[in-house]
Design a protein around this motif. Structure first.
Motif, PDB file in Angstrom:
ATOM      1  N   LYS A 106      89.557  54.417  12.158  1.00  0.00           N
ATOM      2  CA  LYS A 106      89.456  55.639  11.345  1.00  0.00           C
ATOM      3  C   LYS A 106      88.018  55.880  10.907  1.00  0.00           C
ATOM      4  O   LYS A 106      87.473  56.965  11.079  1.00  0.00           O
ATOM      5  CB  LYS A 106      90.346  55.528  10.098  1.00  0.00           C
ATOM      6  N   THR A 107      87.411  54.845  10.309  1.00  0.00           N
ATOM      7  CA  THR A 107      86.042  54.989   9.825  1.00  0.00           C
ATOM      8  C   THR A 107      85.087  55.304  10.975  1.00  0.00           C
ATOM      9  O   THR A 107      84.207  56.156  10.854  1.00  0.00           O
ATOM     10  CB  THR A 107      85.605  53.714   9.089  1.00  0.00           C
ATOM     11  N   THR A 108      85.288  54.619  12.088  1.00  0.00           N
ATOM     12  CA  THR A 108      84.437  54.869  13.256  1.00  0.00           C
ATOM     13  C   THR A 108      84.521  56.339  13.668  1.00  0.00           C
ATOM     14  O   THR A 108      83.494  56.994  13.901  1.00  0.00           O
ATOM     15  CB  THR A 108      84.874  53.966  14.418  1.00  0.00           C
ATOM     16  N   PRO A 153      81.627  58.441   2.425  1.00  0.00           N
ATOM     17  CA  PRO A 153      81.829  57.246   3.253  1.00  0.00           C
ATOM     18  C   PRO A 153      82.754  56.259   2.544  1.00  0.00           C
ATOM     19  O   PRO A 153      82.939  56.313   1.328  1.00  0.00           O
ATOM     20  CB  PRO A 153      80.423  56.663   3.399  1.00  0.00           C
ATOM     21  N   GLU A 154      83.319  55.381   3.341  1.00  0.00           N
ATOM     22  CA  GLU A 154      84.284  54.416   2.839  1.00  0.00           C
ATOM     23  C   GLU A 154      83.722  53.551   1.711  1.00  0.00           C
ATOM     24  O   GLU A 154      84.387  53.262   0.728  1.00  0.00           O
ATOM     25  CB  GLU A 154      84.683  53.532   4.024  1.00  0.00           C
ATOM     26  N   THR A 155      82.451  53.144   1.853  1.00  0.00           N
ATOM     27  CA  THR A 155      81.868  52.220   0.882  1.00  0.00           C
ATOM     28  C   THR A 155      81.259  52.925  -0.331  1.00  0.00           C
ATOM     29  O   THR A 155      80.737  52.271  -1.220  1.00  0.00           O
ATOM     30  CB  THR A 155      80.749  51.400   1.542  1.00  0.00           C
ATOM     31  N   LEU A 207      86.420  62.760   4.275  1.00  0.00           N
ATOM     32  CA  LEU A 207      86.634  61.848   3.157  1.00  0.00           C
ATOM     33  C   LEU A 207      87.311  60.572   3.652  1.00  0.00           C
ATOM     34  O   LEU A 207      88.452  60.596   4.088  1.00  0.00           O
ATOM     35  CB  LEU A 207      87.526  62.517   2.096  1.00  0.00           C
ATOM     36  N   ASP A 208      86.582  59.479   3.582  1.00  0.00           N
ATOM     37  CA  ASP A 208      87.128  58.207   4.048  1.00  0.00           C
ATOM     38  C   ASP A 208      87.774  57.485   2.866  1.00  0.00           C
ATOM     39  O   ASP A 208      87.072  56.956   2.012  1.00  0.00           O
ATOM     40  CB  ASP A 208      86.007  57.361   4.672  1.00  0.00           C
ATOM     41  N   GLU A 209      89.067  57.489   2.823  1.00  0.00           N
ATOM     42  CA  GLU A 209      89.848  56.890   1.742  1.00  0.00           C
ATOM     43  C   GLU A 209      89.399  57.385   0.359  1.00  0.00           C
ATOM     44  O   GLU A 209      88.911  56.619  -0.470  1.00  0.00           O
ATOM     45  CB  GLU A 209      89.786  55.365   1.828  1.00  0.00           C
ATOM     46  N   PRO A 210      89.605  58.695   0.119  1.00  0.00           N
ATOM     47  CA  PRO A 210      89.052  59.315  -1.090  1.00  0.00           C
ATOM     48  C   PRO A 210      89.674  58.835  -2.397  1.00  0.00           C
ATOM     49  O   PRO A 210      89.002  58.829  -3.413  1.00  0.00           O
ATOM     50  CB  PRO A 210      89.336  60.808  -0.886  1.00  0.00           C
TER      51      PRO A 210
HETATM   52 MG   LIG Z   1      87.848  52.389   7.367  1.00  0.00          MG
END
Ligand SMILES: [Mg+2]
Ligand SMILES: Nc1ncnc2c1ncn2[C@@H]1O[C@H](COP(=O)(O)OP(=O)(O)OP(=O)(O)O)[C@@H](O)[C@H]1O
Lengths: 237, 320
Positions: free
Chosen positions: B49-51, B89-91, B165-168
């Motif tokens: 997903k993130t990729t 981003p996720e982080t 939105l990565d895991e908002p």
């Molecule tokens: Mg991810």
């Protein structure tokens, strides 16, 4: 252009609020002060800044990388580079902003060292030529060293690695003129011509030679160009 | 075909493949997202997903394949594509030594907003993300949930056409989760939103379409409703039988084609969840067994799968 300014302004504020920068400044002024006063013990001290300049360029091999190591390595480490590189900012704007910030901090340090020059003018009557020329040389030299440090900061996410590699490159460039003797022929001459120290010495003797100015500007251009390419290549990893 | 189907995709991804070294993180991923659509990426850890999101935002270029945003290729016309993106981003990378205010101003400038536009939007975004009390706080001193809010604030600040939105909603408290979901739904009306999540009810609640990714490949793509219905089939039955459970259970298990039966005793109401092998319709067999034994069949109905179950079924490669 506005974005480059924003990057520069943010980094400048960070310099003036970070302990690293102040430590670097303190070390610079303390060590160069030491070089400056070295001669004063002489029965007939010379009214000159040459020892200050000769000391400053060595000190700056160690300090320039300490000023630049954070610039991009930290963005990689924190991951903020992900937002930086996905913003509509051109790579050269990022590099230019970061470089200008380090240059500004460096120029402030240099300006503080005018104190020594002022002392000299107040208590003696030095030959102003070598002092003006020397400062011009010092600024060019420092600007080149910062460009080297910026390149190594774009290459890694580890600030220490960035600083050590930059010091290595600077030392190699500094002593390149030594190789002149050991490597024969054209190669030796070319390597010798690359020496940072050789090109600086004329300045501290009061000689402003265009070829020396061109040399430092070229070093700056080459390393900034490589930094931009390196940042671009991050998109490809 | 609705009017929407005729509009070109705002995000268009074709044959996306990305290798980290020799290892493919995603393979042959294709999808399109229309303007005003909210697409959810669902998948287990390491699914890709993130990729995929990093490729959409232009942070990493795909090894093969292309993505266009509003018609601009994210690699070839990267700058134009990037002008249209807001990204969390996720982080949630933030400059920890800046204050919330100055960070948001900085990000606005990087996104090409004018100082006036920033001034107007800053107040709105701070309200929406409920950061009012923390304007001057150093980001490094904020709690995880507030950092997440700052991350969301910077992503929506410049009113981007495409929001990634990565895991908002990870790490924020339930009240703010509800607010954030509402916000995303509102944004999704005129903007295009792509989000990833592990929270299935969240995805089925706010997404118009779900894309289930597993091991770098898309294994399902549909509206949350269709996904649940499409997989409903005839394979799972809830049967209520009047009869002694100790006898009923083994008989049901003995029916040819039954893979599993669970029994629930609800105050004397005995219901059985019968799982059939794929493609088998066992309704007749079950009623036959009940009648033959003289029990009474009080109810029999097909049971749909929850998104959780679909997700598990699609991504664990084994029958439930
Ligand atoms: Mg991810
Ligand atoms: N920078 C990287 N270098 C090498 N491999 C990576 C890198 N980033 C991700 N991977 C690998 O690629 C695969 C997909 O990772 P990705 O981060 O896209 O998964 P994800 O779906 O976002 O997972 P999660 O739900 O845990 O966030 C994983 O197997 C991961 O190990």
């Amino acid at each position: 252009m506005r974005t480059a300014q924003a990057v520069a302004w943010k980094e400048i504020q960070l310099y003036f609020s970070s302990p690293t920068a102040y430590i670097v400044g303190l070390i610079f002024l303390a060590l160069t002060g030491f070089f400056f006063t070295q001669d004063l013990g002489d029965p007939f001290p010379e009214a000159t800044l040459t020892p200050f300049f000769d000391g400053a360029i060595i000190v700056f091999i160690l300090l320039a990388p300490a000023l630049t190591m954070r610039l991009l390595a930290e963005e990689s480490k924190l991951g903020t580079i992900e937002l930086l590189l996905t913003s509509p900012v051109r790579d050269w704007e990022i590099i230019a902003g970061k470089y200008v910030a380090s240059l500004v901090f460096f120029l402030v340090l240099v300006a503080l060292s005018f104190f020594y020059a002022i002392l000299l003018f107040v208590y003696a009557s030095p030959d102003p030529g070598p002092i003006y020329a020397g400062y011009l040389g010092l600024v060019l030299y420092g600007a080149a060293a910062l460009a080297v440090g910026l390149l190594t900061s774009t290459m890694t996410n580890n600030q220490i690695v960035s600083a050590v590699v930059a010091m290595g490159i600077l030392l190699a460039l500094f002593f390149a003129d030594r190789a002149f003797g050991s490597v024969s022929g054209l190669a030796g001459e070319i390597i010798g011509e690359m020496g940072l120290r050789g090109h600086f010495q004329d300045f501290s003797r009061g000689v402003i030679d265009t070829s020396n100015i061109v040399y430092f500007l070229s070093v700056i251009a080459v390393f900034l160009f490589l930094s931009i390419r390196m940042l671009e290549s991050r998109r490809w990893r | 075909m609705t009017v929407n189907d005729l509009q070109p995709n705002m995000i268009h991804a074709e044959n996306l493949t990305h290798y980290y070294g020799p290892y493919p993180a995603i393979q042959d991923v294709n999808f399109g997202v229309r303007k005003g659509e909210i697409l959810g990426f669902l998948g287990p850890n390491g699914a890709g997903k993130t990729t995929t999101m990093r490729i959409i935002t232009g942070f990493v270029p795909p090894t093969h394949g292309t993505v266009t945003l509003d018609g601009y290729d994210v690699v070839e016309q990267s700058l134009e594509a990037r002008r249209r993106v807001g990204y969390l981003p996720e982080t949630v990378p933030l400059y920890t030594d800046m204050s919330v205010n100055s960070y948001l101003k900085y990000m606005g400038t990087l996104r090409g907003m004018s100082p006036d536009a920033i001034k107007t939007r800053l107040g709105q975004v701070i309200d929406v993300c409920r950061l009012g009390d923390y304007r001057k706080t150093q980001i490094g001193k904020l709690s995880k949930g507030f950092r997440q809010r700052v991350g969301i604030a910077q992503a929506i600040l410049h009113e981007p056409q495409v929001l990634v939105l990565d895991e908002p909603t990870i790490g924020i408290d339930p009240i703010q989760v509800v607010e954030t979901r509402k916000l995303i739904q509102e944004l999704g009306r005129d903007q295009t939103v792509v989000l990833s999540s592990h929270i299935l009810p969240e995805v089925s609640m706010i997404c118009d379409r779900v894309l289930i990714i597993d091991e770098g490949r898309i294994v399902a793509e549909d509206t949350p409703k269709n996904l649940a219905e499409g997989l409903q089939g005839v394979e799972r039955l809830e049967v209520e039988i009047g009869g002694p459970a100790a006898e009923v259970l083994p008989m049901l298990k003995g029916i040819d084609g039954v893979s599993d039966v669970t029994h629930v005793n609800n105050n004397g109401r005995h219901t059985y969840m019968v799982q059939a092998q794929p493609g088998k319709d066992l309704r007749d067999d079950i009623s036959q067994v009940v009648v033959n034994n003289g029990w009474s069949l009080r109810g029999l109905q097909l049971v749909g799968m929850s998104l959780e179950e679909i997700f598990l079924r699609l991504t664990t490669h084994e029958e439930l």
